[in-house]
Scaffold this motif. Structure first.
Motif, PDB file in Angstrom:
ATOM      1  N   LEU A   3       0.846  -1.195   0.000  1.00 40.74           N
ATOM      2  CA  LEU A   3       0.000   0.000   0.000  1.00 40.74           C
ATOM      3  C   LEU A   3       0.878   1.241   0.000  1.00 40.74           C
ATOM      4  O   LEU A   3       1.870   1.295   0.728  1.00 40.74           O
ATOM      5  CB  LEU A   3      -0.878  -0.013   1.255  1.00 40.74           C
ATOM      6  CG  LEU A   3      -1.827   1.135   1.468  1.00 40.74           C
ATOM      7  CD1 LEU A   3      -2.930   1.111   0.424  1.00 40.74           C
ATOM      8  CD2 LEU A   3      -2.424   1.074   2.847  1.00 40.74           C
ATOM      9  N   GLN A   4       0.535   2.238  -0.815  1.00 44.14           N
ATOM     10  CA  GLN A   4       1.291   3.484  -0.864  1.00 44.14           C
ATOM     11  C   GLN A   4       0.347   4.666  -0.678  1.00 44.14           C
ATOM     12  O   GLN A   4      -0.356   5.040  -1.603  1.00 44.14           O
ATOM     13  CB  GLN A   4       2.040   3.601  -2.196  1.00 44.14           C
ATOM     14  CG  GLN A   4       3.116   2.550  -2.356  1.00 44.14           C
ATOM     15  CD  GLN A   4       3.868   2.706  -3.657  1.00 44.14           C
ATOM     16  OE1 GLN A   4       3.465   3.430  -4.557  1.00 44.14           O
ATOM     17  NE2 GLN A   4       4.974   2.000  -3.755  1.00 44.14           N
ATOM     18  N   ILE A   5       0.351   5.224   0.518  1.00 47.34           N
ATOM     19  CA  ILE A   5      -0.481   6.385   0.815  1.00 47.34           C
ATOM     20  C   ILE A   5       0.120   7.601   0.119  1.00 47.34           C
ATOM     21  O   ILE A   5       1.319   7.828   0.197  1.00 47.34           O
ATOM     22  CB  ILE A   5      -0.567   6.638   2.331  1.00 47.34           C
ATOM     23  CG1 ILE A   5      -1.117   5.407   3.053  1.00 47.34           C
ATOM     24  CG2 ILE A   5      -1.363   7.887   2.648  1.00 47.34           C
ATOM     25  CD1 ILE A   5      -2.546   5.076   2.716  1.00 47.34           C
ATOM     26  N   GLN A   6      -0.724   8.402  -0.553  1.00 50.60           N
ATOM     27  CA  GLN A   6      -0.242   9.573  -1.293  1.00 50.60           C
ATOM     28  C   GLN A   6      -0.364  10.871  -0.522  1.00 50.60           C
ATOM     29  O   GLN A   6       0.504  11.725  -0.590  1.00 50.60           O
ATOM     30  CB  GLN A   6      -1.018   9.723  -2.606  1.00 50.60           C
ATOM     31  CG  GLN A   6      -0.770   8.622  -3.575  1.00 50.60           C
ATOM     32  CD  GLN A   6      -1.638   8.794  -4.811  1.00 50.60           C
ATOM     33  OE1 GLN A   6      -2.696   9.416  -4.761  1.00 50.60           O
ATOM     34  NE2 GLN A   6      -1.183   8.249  -5.916  1.00 50.60           N
ATOM     35  N   SER A   7      -1.471  11.075   0.166  1.00 51.38           N
ATOM     36  CA  SER A   7      -1.682  12.340   0.857  1.00 51.38           C
ATOM     37  C   SER A   7      -2.815  12.189   1.864  1.00 51.38           C
ATOM     38  O   SER A   7      -3.536  11.205   1.861  1.00 51.38           O
ATOM     39  CB  SER A   7      -2.024  13.452  -0.144  1.00 51.38           C
ATOM     40  OG  SER A   7      -3.261  13.198  -0.765  1.00 51.38           O
ATOM     41  N   LEU A   8      -2.953  13.207   2.682  1.00 48.37           N
ATOM     42  CA  LEU A   8      -4.061  13.274   3.624  1.00 48.37           C
ATOM     43  C   LEU A   8      -5.199  14.017   2.937  1.00 48.37           C
ATOM     44  O   LEU A   8      -5.007  15.135   2.464  1.00 48.37           O
ATOM     45  CB  LEU A   8      -3.610  14.028   4.882  1.00 48.37           C
ATOM     46  CG  LEU A   8      -4.603  14.155   6.012  1.00 48.37           C
ATOM     47  CD1 LEU A   8      -4.913  12.789   6.612  1.00 48.37           C
ATOM     48  CD2 LEU A   8      -4.049  15.073   7.087  1.00 48.37           C
TER      49      LEU A   8
END
Length: 133
Positions: A3-8
């Motif tokens: 999983l790669q979170i990009q931004s809030l």
């Protein structure tokens, strides 16, 4: 693939009084959004840049919600390009007390110079300029 979170995208603040909270954050330059999600309820949010803070009234939170939603439990840092002396003058003109700063801090992308205040629920609010020390 991990999983790669990009931004809030947004956060939720549980507050004692939505209109008091709106007034405070408008003084910080945020815009108010009123919207109706698919469930038909009316909600209030604060927007700035490409981010948003959804507001939940304490005791009448929307589901699903945090396990223990409480007003005053957040510690938020907002970056601005407005010089901190101008920010401080604006806060004082709005009768918003500065409780600390300016002081050096470290943010997500490097050094900051920050001032601190509290919102109407007691959340700690940091207003910061990115700087180089």
């Amino acid at each position: 693939m991990p999983l790669q979170i990009q931004s809030l995208d947004h956060i939720v603040l549980t507050v004692k009084d939505i209109s008091t909270t709106v007034e405070f954050y408008q003084a910080l330059g945020m815009s108010v959004q009123r919207f109706q999600p698919a469930d038909g309820t009316e909600r209030t949010a604060l927007s700035f840049g490409s981010q948003k803070i959804n507001l939940h009234q304490a005791g009448a939170e929307f589901e699903p919600k945090a396990a223990a939603p409480l007003p005053g439990s957040a510690d938020l840092c907002f970056r601005t390009q407005t010089p901190l002396d101008e920010c401080a003058a604006h806060l004082q003109a709005c009768s918003i007390e500065i409780i600390e700063g300016p002081v050096p801090r470290t943010g997500a992308t490097g050094p900051l110079k920050s001032i601190y205040t509290r919102d109407p629920d007691g959340n700690l609010i940091e207003i910061a300029n990115q700087t180089e020390f």
